[in-house]
Scaffold this motif. Structure first.
Motif, PDB file in Angstrom:
ATOM      1  N   MET A 228      43.596  49.131  51.734  1.00 47.92           N
ATOM      2  CA  MET A 228      42.821  49.740  50.656  1.00 47.92           C
ATOM      3  C   MET A 228      43.037  51.247  50.597  1.00 47.92           C
ATOM      4  SD  MET A 228      41.623  47.004  49.435  1.00 47.92           S
ATOM      5  CE  MET A 228      40.557  47.592  48.116  1.00 47.92           C
ATOM      6  N   ARG A 231      46.263  52.541  48.771  1.00 49.61           N
ATOM      7  CA  ARG A 231      46.556  52.074  47.421  1.00 49.61           C
ATOM      8  C   ARG A 231      46.382  53.180  46.380  1.00 49.61           C
ATOM      9  NH1 ARG A 231      44.404  45.974  46.737  1.00 49.61           N
ATOM     10  NH2 ARG A 231      45.418  45.181  48.608  1.00 49.61           N
ATOM     11  N   LEU A 235      43.972  49.916  38.055  1.00 54.17           N
ATOM     12  CA  LEU A 235      42.839  49.223  37.445  1.00 54.17           C
ATOM     13  C   LEU A 235      41.519  49.598  38.119  1.00 54.17           C
ATOM     14  CD1 LEU A 235      41.774  47.268  35.325  1.00 54.17           C
ATOM     15  CD2 LEU A 235      42.298  45.374  36.881  1.00 54.17           C
ATOM     16  N   ALA A 239      38.524  51.115  36.090  1.00 52.58           N
ATOM     17  CA  ALA A 239      37.159  50.572  36.112  1.00 52.58           C
ATOM     18  C   ALA A 239      36.146  51.705  36.200  1.00 52.58           C
ATOM     19  CB  ALA A 239      36.992  49.610  37.293  1.00 52.58           C
ATOM     20  N   VAL A 264      46.884  45.814  31.304  1.00 58.12           N
ATOM     21  CA  VAL A 264      47.215  46.050  32.704  1.00 58.12           C
ATOM     22  C   VAL A 264      48.692  45.732  32.907  1.00 58.12           C
ATOM     23  CG1 VAL A 264      46.707  45.349  35.077  1.00 58.12           C
ATOM     24  CG2 VAL A 264      44.881  45.337  33.369  1.00 58.12           C
ATOM     25  N   ASN A 267      50.118  43.084  35.531  1.00 54.65           N
ATOM     26  CA  ASN A 267      49.175  41.995  35.190  1.00 54.65           C
ATOM     27  C   ASN A 267      49.526  40.690  35.904  1.00 54.65           C
ATOM     28  OD1 ASN A 267      46.732  41.698  33.795  1.00 54.65           O
ATOM     29  ND2 ASN A 267      47.707  40.534  32.147  1.00 54.65           N
ATOM     30  N   VAL A 268      49.675  40.801  37.203  1.00 58.08           N
ATOM     31  CA  VAL A 268      50.062  39.679  38.058  1.00 58.08           C
ATOM     32  C   VAL A 268      49.017  39.558  39.167  1.00 58.08           C
ATOM     33  CG1 VAL A 268      51.789  38.950  39.755  1.00 58.08           C
ATOM     34  CG2 VAL A 268      52.513  39.884  37.547  1.00 58.08           C
ATOM     35  N   ILE A 269      48.663  38.330  39.469  1.00 58.42           N
ATOM     36  CA  ILE A 269      47.513  38.085  40.346  1.00 58.42           C
ATOM     37  C   ILE A 269      47.645  38.767  41.705  1.00 58.42           C
ATOM     38  CG2 ILE A 269      48.414  35.890  41.230  1.00 58.42           C
ATOM     39  CD1 ILE A 269      45.508  34.809  41.016  1.00 58.42           C
ATOM     40  N   THR A 271      49.631  41.419  42.575  1.00 53.71           N
ATOM     41  CA  THR A 271      50.223  42.758  42.544  1.00 53.71           C
ATOM     42  C   THR A 271      49.152  43.774  42.148  1.00 53.71           C
ATOM     43  OG1 THR A 271      52.359  41.843  41.897  1.00 53.71           O
ATOM     44  CG2 THR A 271      52.036  44.191  41.515  1.00 53.71           C
ATOM     45  N   PRO A 273      47.668  46.668  40.298  1.00 56.78           N
ATOM     46  CA  PRO A 273      48.064  47.207  38.994  1.00 56.78           C
ATOM     47  C   PRO A 273      48.651  48.617  39.103  1.00 56.78           C
ATOM     48  CG  PRO A 273      45.963  46.093  38.810  1.00 56.78           C
ATOM     49  CD  PRO A 273      46.279  46.173  40.282  1.00 56.78           C
TER      50      PRO A 273
ATOM     51  N   TRP B 211      42.202  33.018  46.090  1.00 55.66           N
ATOM     52  CA  TRP B 211      42.340  33.462  44.699  1.00 55.66           C
ATOM     53  C   TRP B 211      41.223  32.866  43.852  1.00 55.66           C
ATOM     54  CZ3 TRP B 211      48.326  32.722  43.593  1.00 55.66           C
ATOM     55  CH2 TRP B 211      49.022  33.744  44.255  1.00 55.66           C
ATOM     56  N   SER B 212      40.608  33.721  43.069  1.00 53.11           N
ATOM     57  CA  SER B 212      39.556  33.277  42.154  1.00 53.11           C
ATOM     58  C   SER B 212      39.841  33.797  40.754  1.00 53.11           C
ATOM     59  CB  SER B 212      38.186  33.811  42.587  1.00 53.11           C
ATOM     60  OG  SER B 212      37.878  33.389  43.892  1.00 53.11           O
ATOM     61  N   ILE B 242      35.086  44.886  39.214  1.00 51.96           N
ATOM     62  CA  ILE B 242      36.301  45.463  39.818  1.00 51.96           C
ATOM     63  C   ILE B 242      35.922  46.471  40.900  1.00 51.96           C
ATOM     64  CG2 ILE B 242      38.341  46.897  39.363  1.00 51.96           C
ATOM     65  CD1 ILE B 242      38.253  45.690  36.451  1.00 51.96           C
ATOM     66  N   GLU B 246      36.561  46.240  45.049  1.00 52.51           N
ATOM     67  CA  GLU B 246      37.182  47.310  45.837  1.00 52.51           C
ATOM     68  C   GLU B 246      36.253  47.776  46.965  1.00 52.51           C
ATOM     69  OE1 GLU B 246      37.648  51.163  43.986  1.00 52.51           O
ATOM     70  OE2 GLU B 246      39.688  51.314  44.775  1.00 52.51           O
ATOM     71  N   VAL B 256      41.573  43.316  52.404  1.00 46.78           N
ATOM     72  CA  VAL B 256      42.082  43.839  51.131  1.00 46.78           C
ATOM     73  C   VAL B 256      41.605  42.911  50.016  1.00 46.78           C
ATOM     74  CG1 VAL B 256      44.128  45.043  52.029  1.00 46.78           C
ATOM     75  CG2 VAL B 256      44.308  42.640  51.358  1.00 46.78           C
ATOM     76  N   ALA B 257      41.390  43.499  48.849  1.00 47.49           N
ATOM     77  CA  ALA B 257      40.969  42.716  47.689  1.00 47.49           C
ATOM     78  C   ALA B 257      41.513  43.405  46.449  1.00 47.49           C
ATOM     79  CB  ALA B 257      39.456  42.598  47.627  1.00 47.49           C
ATOM     80  N   THR B 258      41.978  42.601  45.516  1.00 45.70           N
ATOM     81  CA  THR B 258      42.719  43.123  44.375  1.00 45.70           C
ATOM     82  C   THR B 258      42.355  42.370  43.106  1.00 45.70           C
ATOM     83  OG1 THR B 258      44.572  43.433  45.899  1.00 45.70           O
ATOM     84  CG2 THR B 258      45.061  43.620  43.531  1.00 45.70           C
ATOM     85  N   VAL B 259      42.041  43.124  42.051  1.00 45.35           N
ATOM     86  CA  VAL B 259      42.018  42.532  40.716  1.00 45.35           C
ATOM     87  C   VAL B 259      43.355  42.905  40.077  1.00 45.35           C
ATOM     88  CG1 VAL B 259      40.897  42.478  38.455  1.00 45.35           C
ATOM     89  CG2 VAL B 259      39.515  42.700  40.541  1.00 45.35           C
ATOM     90  N   GLY B 260      44.246  41.936  40.001  1.00 43.85           N
ATOM     91  CA  GLY B 260      45.617  42.231  39.557  1.00 43.85           C
ATOM     92  C   GLY B 260      45.839  41.902  38.099  1.00 43.85           C
ATOM     93  N   ARG B 261      45.112  40.919  37.596  1.00 42.23           N
ATOM     94  CA  ARG B 261      45.335  40.413  36.251  1.00 42.23           C
ATOM     95  C   ARG B 261      44.021  40.479  35.491  1.00 42.23           C
ATOM     96  NH1 ARG B 261      47.745  34.689  36.724  1.00 42.23           N
ATOM     97  NH2 ARG B 261      45.567  34.102  36.859  1.00 42.23           N
ATOM     98  N   LEU B 262      44.052  40.982  34.294  1.00 40.43           N
ATOM     99  CA  LEU B 262      42.823  41.096  33.501  1.00 40.43           C
ATOM    100  C   LEU B 262      43.178  41.057  32.027  1.00 40.43           C
ATOM    101  CD1 LEU B 262      39.780  43.355  34.055  1.00 40.43           C
ATOM    102  CD2 LEU B 262      40.975  43.500  31.887  1.00 40.43           C
ATOM    103  N   THR B 263      42.456  40.218  31.273  1.00 34.14           N
ATOM    104  CA  THR B 263      42.646  40.206  29.827  1.00 34.14           C
ATOM    105  C   THR B 263      41.299  40.343  29.133  1.00 34.14           C
ATOM    106  OG1 THR B 263      42.563  37.803  29.837  1.00 34.14           O
ATOM    107  CG2 THR B 263      44.735  38.791  29.844  1.00 34.14           C
ATOM    108  N   SER B 279      41.587  38.053  37.624  1.00 27.08           N
ATOM    109  CA  SER B 279      41.848  37.421  38.912  1.00 27.08           C
ATOM    110  C   SER B 279      41.250  38.279  40.021  1.00 27.08           C
ATOM    111  CB  SER B 279      43.359  37.298  39.130  1.00 27.08           C
ATOM    112  OG  SER B 279      43.948  38.579  39.201  1.00 27.08           O
ATOM    113  N   ASP B 281      41.944  38.557  44.200  1.00 26.32           N
ATOM    114  CA  ASP B 281      42.721  38.149  45.370  1.00 26.32           C
ATOM    115  C   ASP B 281      42.062  38.824  46.575  1.00 26.32           C
ATOM    116  OD1 ASP B 281      44.649  38.866  47.478  1.00 26.32           O
ATOM    117  OD2 ASP B 281      46.226  38.083  46.189  1.00 26.32           O
TER     118      ASP B 281
END
Lengths: 407, 407
Positions: A228, A231, A235, A239, A264, A267-269, A271, A273, B211-212, B242, B246, B256-263, B279, B281
């Motif tokens: 953490m 990084r 995103l 936020a 984003v 925009n991959v689960i 990775t 951002p 993954w959620s 988000i 973090e 570690v925790a990541t929101v990588g994808r968001l729409t 997402s 992770d």
């Protein structure tokens, strides 16, 4: 004085039948055949109300009721064009209530000192021909006529030809006014009055709007092996920008601010951002407050960028300045509410109306009527008969006050 | 004991020439012609190091150096397949350093009690045939052989046929082991060692991953007329989720925790977002901590939903359980570092390796070597000659400790 509710509602029903959609709304795009049919009905209603109808070079329709003197008129206007599958009240209500004002003054044999003009503005919505409110804009000197004539719809059809085709290309000498004051009655298109349990709102102006694009540049990394503290998550930074935008608006009375669009990359689960691009829409009625909000946001962004080691850039790419309405006209509306023993509150319009441009050439205000769920631009748009009648009562009494005043 | 640095680097250079890309990386997809060429070189190098080479029914290559006894072997492995335009060290380094371990023991005429086996695992990357690490998975009993044989690449080619085509379909009796311990040397693929200014890390396990998908349901509204206090802004709520994700990870050591994808929907500049899907992770080495993190997140989400009047649902759709490594093998690696006077630290692997499956059948650990910028799976992947040598020195000494121990 009160308007004749059933007569007004009947007019609304008749116009709502023109371009009616199966879902209970209307589609009357500007300069379409439906717009022509609507104009023909509005013209007949104006004439039946004893108004003298004239058509200007932009297709704006004005119905005039003479005053005892030859002073500038009190102009009551709105529009009868709609969005696709829009509601039956947006715009139409303001025009038809203004015609009802003339009828009611006739019923009561009231002669005002100033003339009263009822205007149906061409193409307020700007759906078929952009931009919105273009014909009040020409009258106010904001756009040149040639610019408007050359606007084309998606099929390439020119505004001027379409105006001629539907038979509403009149002459420049027949524009509305000169105006001593402008009043526009409209459904609220927002939830404020419903939340406050009020039928009527006194609009003190149209808010200023500024749009920015905020870009956050971080570093895309695998979500697994990056602790953490190492990084630079675009995103996570974004936020905090979103929360800051919300907080700034929440602690500033009458302000609203919205992050509506956000993308984003990658925009991959799994990775982190690397890049976020988002919009920020900030609105306030006071220009100084709007500027202060943007300046505060820029400070927050600079601090966040520094703290997180990411790049954050704010590109402010469009601003529509605030339009505060005339205290004299706002006061006339409030006096009318008081006279009718109608509780009301002041509010700002968050959206544009023809009143925005008219405010540049004469003292102007608007009246809002409660809209169920704050919905508009959809078939579900709805206001009760009681609320519509009360709004029209306020228009009648405010118009009478403004028109009877010497000056 | 120290390995012969130049000899090891020369082997790395030779293998990097197979499938070399213009950008300085390699493309050696599993069971491709390049993989075959790579295997042929690795087989020759094994034989030159005096190892007895065998090929199993999955194409795994094992080179054996006998011990003085007939005990289970100490297995040193990694892989020589790569991603498309991957780096020259990922996988290859671990196999070639293990061969160098055998050579060095030969140089010094060391006979260990336990045999030492060097393994080149088939298809660690899982790029051409999914899933990753499938052949160590079969050896560990995680997958059935028939399942792996039936996997197809994007062109529809079956794993078994491709394995036969390149000449590496051996027999089940020739699988690696039985193993007393498994050790894998690998570049870090993350920035921890670089940030800590350390050449070598002792991997204490592979983190658990869950993954959620989090869905926020608010209400889309016009950005203008909706006061802040009446909004149900899905993105403003998502921003707090988000930030919470973090914060939870930041205050939990090693998490570690990541929101990588968001729409965002409708994702329009002047509309309050009505819906956000993102997402989450979350990774941690301790299963209980991973569960606690998700449980805390669920609490935060429930409170936020309540506070904001929005719906927030968390759908946990995939979990890969944590794989803690064997304290005895981790200790052997740390002892080797101490013996070499090499400062090191413990860390978790955030990504999967063949060691994950081997840990299910024998005491296992890994050694990580600093990777510039934490980059991998790209042509820019780089580790210095000094760091590569130090990592191999640790492998040599740890392997010797494990292989010379009675048991």
């Amino acid at each position: 004085m009160r308007i004749d509710r059933d007569r007004m509602l009947e007019s609304i029903d008749r116009l709502a039948a023109v371009g009616a959609t199966p879902g209970g709304g209307v589609t009357r795009l500007a300069l379409s055949d439906e717009d022509r049919q609507g104009r023909e009905l509005v013209g007949r209603l104006m004439e039946e109300a004893g108004l003298r109808v004239r058509i200007d070079d932009l297709g704006n329709m004005t119905g005039r009721r003479d005053g005892s003197g030859d002073q500038p008129a009190v102009v009551l206007g709105s529009h009868c064009d709609s969005v696709r599958r829009g509601g039956r009240y947006d715009g139409a209500y303001g025009v038809l209530a203004a015609i009802e004002v003339a009828r009611r003054l006739n019923d009561l044999a009231v002669t005002t000192r100033r003339p009263i003009e009822v205007v149906n503005w061409t193409n307020e919505e700007g759906v078929r021909f952009e931009p919105a409110m273009m014909c009040s804009g020409v009258v106010a000197g904001r756009f040149g006529r040639a610019y408007v004539y050359d606007r084309r719809d998606l099929e390439g059809k020119r505004f001027e030809e379409e105006l001629r085709r539907i038979g509403y290309l009149g002459s420049e000498g027949d524009r509305p006014g000169p105006a001593a004051a402008y009043l526009e009655l409209h459904i609220e298109q927002g939830p404020v009055l419903e939340a406050a349990d009020l039928a009527v709102g006194v609009v003190q102006g149209i808010v200023g709007i500024t749009w920015s694009e905020v870009t956050v540049e971080g570093r895309a990394d695998h979500a697994g092996p990056s602790p953490m503290e190492l990084r630079r998550d675009a995103l996570a930074a974004a936020a905090q920008v979103i929360s800051a935008v919300e907080q700034l608006a929440r602690r500033t009375p009458e302000a609203v601010a919205t992050v509506g669009r956000l993308t984003v990359e990658p925009n991959v689960i799994n990775t982190i951002p690397g890049r976020v691009v988002m919009s920020v829409d900030v609105r306030h009625g006071e220009p100084a407050t709007l500027e202060a909000l943007v300046a505060e946001l820029e400070q927050v962004i600079a601090a966040l960028a520094d703290e997180r080691g990411v790049g954050i850039a704010l590109d402010r790419f469009w601003t529509s300045e605030a339009t505060p309405f005339a205290p004299s006209v706002v006061a006339a509306v409030e006096d009318a509410c008081r006279e009718l023993a109608l509780p009301s509150r002041r509010l700002w319009s968050g959206a544009g109306h023809d009143a925005k441009y008219m405010a540049e050439v004469c003292p102007t205000a608007m009246i809002f009527v409660r809209s169920r769920g704050g919905l508009s631009h959809c078939e579900e748009e709805f206001s009760t008969a009681e609320d519509l009648a009360e709004g029209a009562d306020v228009l009648l009494n405010a118009a009478w006050r403004l028109a009877d005043r010497a000056g």
